[in-house]
Scaffold this active site. Structure first.
Site, PDB file in Angstrom:
ATOM      1  N   HIS A  15      -3.584   7.125   2.665  1.00 37.31           N
ATOM      2  CA  HIS A  15      -3.963   5.821   2.135  1.00 37.31           C
ATOM      3  C   HIS A  15      -5.369   5.499   2.594  1.00 37.31           C
ATOM      4  O   HIS A  15      -5.703   5.614   3.781  1.00 37.31           O
ATOM      5  CB  HIS A  15      -2.970   4.771   2.641  1.00 37.31           C
ATOM      6  CG  HIS A  15      -3.367   3.365   2.359  1.00 37.31           C
ATOM      7  ND1 HIS A  15      -3.890   2.963   1.145  1.00 37.31           N
ATOM      8  CD2 HIS A  15      -3.332   2.247   3.149  1.00 37.31           C
ATOM      9  CE1 HIS A  15      -4.159   1.670   1.202  1.00 37.31           C
ATOM     10  NE2 HIS A  15      -3.831   1.220   2.393  1.00 37.31           N
ATOM     11  N   CYS A  32       0.807  -1.226   0.000  1.00 32.49           N
ATOM     12  CA  CYS A  32       0.000   0.000   0.000  1.00 32.49           C
ATOM     13  C   CYS A  32       0.838   1.273   0.000  1.00 32.49           C
ATOM     14  O   CYS A  32       0.334   2.344  -0.323  1.00 32.49           O
ATOM     15  CB  CYS A  32      -0.952   0.000   1.189  1.00 32.49           C
ATOM     16  SG  CYS A  32      -2.002  -1.459   1.289  1.00 32.49           S
ATOM     17  N   ASN A  70     -10.182  -0.488   0.201  1.00 30.55           N
ATOM     18  CA  ASN A  70      -8.722  -0.414   0.209  1.00 30.55           C
ATOM     19  C   ASN A  70      -8.200  -1.011  -1.100  1.00 30.55           C
ATOM     20  O   ASN A  70      -8.274  -2.211  -1.315  1.00 30.55           O
ATOM     21  CB  ASN A  70      -8.178  -1.195   1.412  1.00 30.55           C
ATOM     22  CG  ASN A  70      -6.661  -1.166   1.506  1.00 30.55           C
ATOM     23  OD1 ASN A  70      -5.977  -0.740   0.590  1.00 30.55           O
ATOM     24  ND2 ASN A  70      -6.156  -1.647   2.631  1.00 30.55           N
TER      25      ASN A  70
END
EC number: 2.3.1.180
Length: 311
Positions: free
Chosen positions: A236, A112, A266
């Protein structure tokens, strides 16, 4: 010489999977997912769309936005943990598809945090004078490594791609400071075990809340700036509670933080460039704005950058 973002692009698959859809297949509820993660729905790519297909679409948009042709790209960096195959890399696949004949190409694996690793790497090549234009893509097809019977992870992830074209920008513009980091000892808390993603949610949450806030403050300090200078935060998009913790550390009002987690879930390395693209398209990021990008991921890894927007 300063290195910054010249153009942005994104791609999200058409298929929408809502929390109510997941209620039908696993022991969960819309309320449980929303209150703990902020996620309401996510996009899932079908079997005909692989990681490189999404990366290509986002890249085309970014090139158009930057008014740069594929032939002008010197390097392609693709951040992903879900490549089409072990090799060739996604970067090489899209290099061919785009017709970026003179571009070097490689993938980056930092989960990520991968997109932040990508833009920082690109900035170094540009500042050295070795390359003029670099395409950086964050892309994931997490649906192919998600166990859809595991209620702890199935509710979290989605597919998508975001891209930027980077190059030289004017004085006091572009990446002003950055921080990259890793803690391999924590790798066991978030990993792909055999076929699917496994996660120790409690440990990852504690790490993320601490690191996202610290890294955001660190890049401000490195740039000689303060919380008052920040125009916009793009964290994020993993979990609204983690995102809120970062916003509160910077003492920013709610409207100064990007939030697309409710729509896309996500999307790992795609999450920051997708959010960035959406905010630019919505007119929320303008010339001269100071934006903070910050993310964390498997590895464990983290990365943040302070960027003065504009060319």
């Amino acid at each position: 010489m300063n290195a910054g973002i010249l153009g942005v692009g994104k791609y999200l698959p058409e298929k929408v999977v809502t929390n109510f859809d997941l209620e039908k297949t696993i022991d969960t509820s819309d309320e449980w997912i929303r209150t703990r993660t902020g996620i309401e729905e996510r996009r899932i790519a079908d079997d005909s769309i692989d990681t490189s297909d999404m990366a290509y679409e986002a890249a085309v948009q970014a090139l158009q936005d930057a008014a740069i042709t594929a032939e002008e790209i010197d390097l392609i960096l693709v951040a992903t943990v879900t490549p089409d195959k072990a090799f060739p890399s996604v970067a090489c696949i899209i290099q061919d598809k785009l017709g970026a004949r003179k571009a070097a190409a490689m993938d980056i694996s930092a989960a990520c945090a991968g997109f932040t690793y990508g833009i920082v790497t690109a900035s170094q090549y540009i500042k050295s004078g070795d390359y003029r234009h670099i395409l950086v893509v964050g892309v994931e097809k997490l649906s192919k490594i998600t166990d859809w019977n595991d209620r702890n992870t199935a509710v979290l992830f989605g597919d998508g791609a975001g891209a930027v074209v980077m190059g030289e920008v004017g004085e006091n513009k572009g990446i002003l400071s950055f921080e990259l980091g890793s803690d391999g000892a924590g790798g066991k808390h978030l990993e792909k075990a055999d076929q699917f993603i496994t996660m120790n949610g409690r440990e990852v949450y504690k790490f993320a809340v601490r690191q996202m806030g610290e890294s955001s403050l660190n890049v401000l300090q490195k740039a000689g700036l303060t919380k008052d200078d920040v125009s916009f935060l793009i964290p994020h998009q993993a979990n609204i509670r983690i995102m809120e913790a970062s916003r509160q550390r910077l003492e920013l009002p709610v409207e100064k933080m990007s939030k697309v987690v409710h729509k896309y879930g996500n999307t790992s390395s795609a999450s920051i460039p997708v959010a960035l693209c959406e905010e630019v398209e919505a007119g929320k990021i303008n010339d001269g704005d100071l934006i903070i990008l910050v993310g964390f991921g498997a590895g464990l890894t983290w990365g943040a950058a302070a960027i003065r927007w504009g060319k």
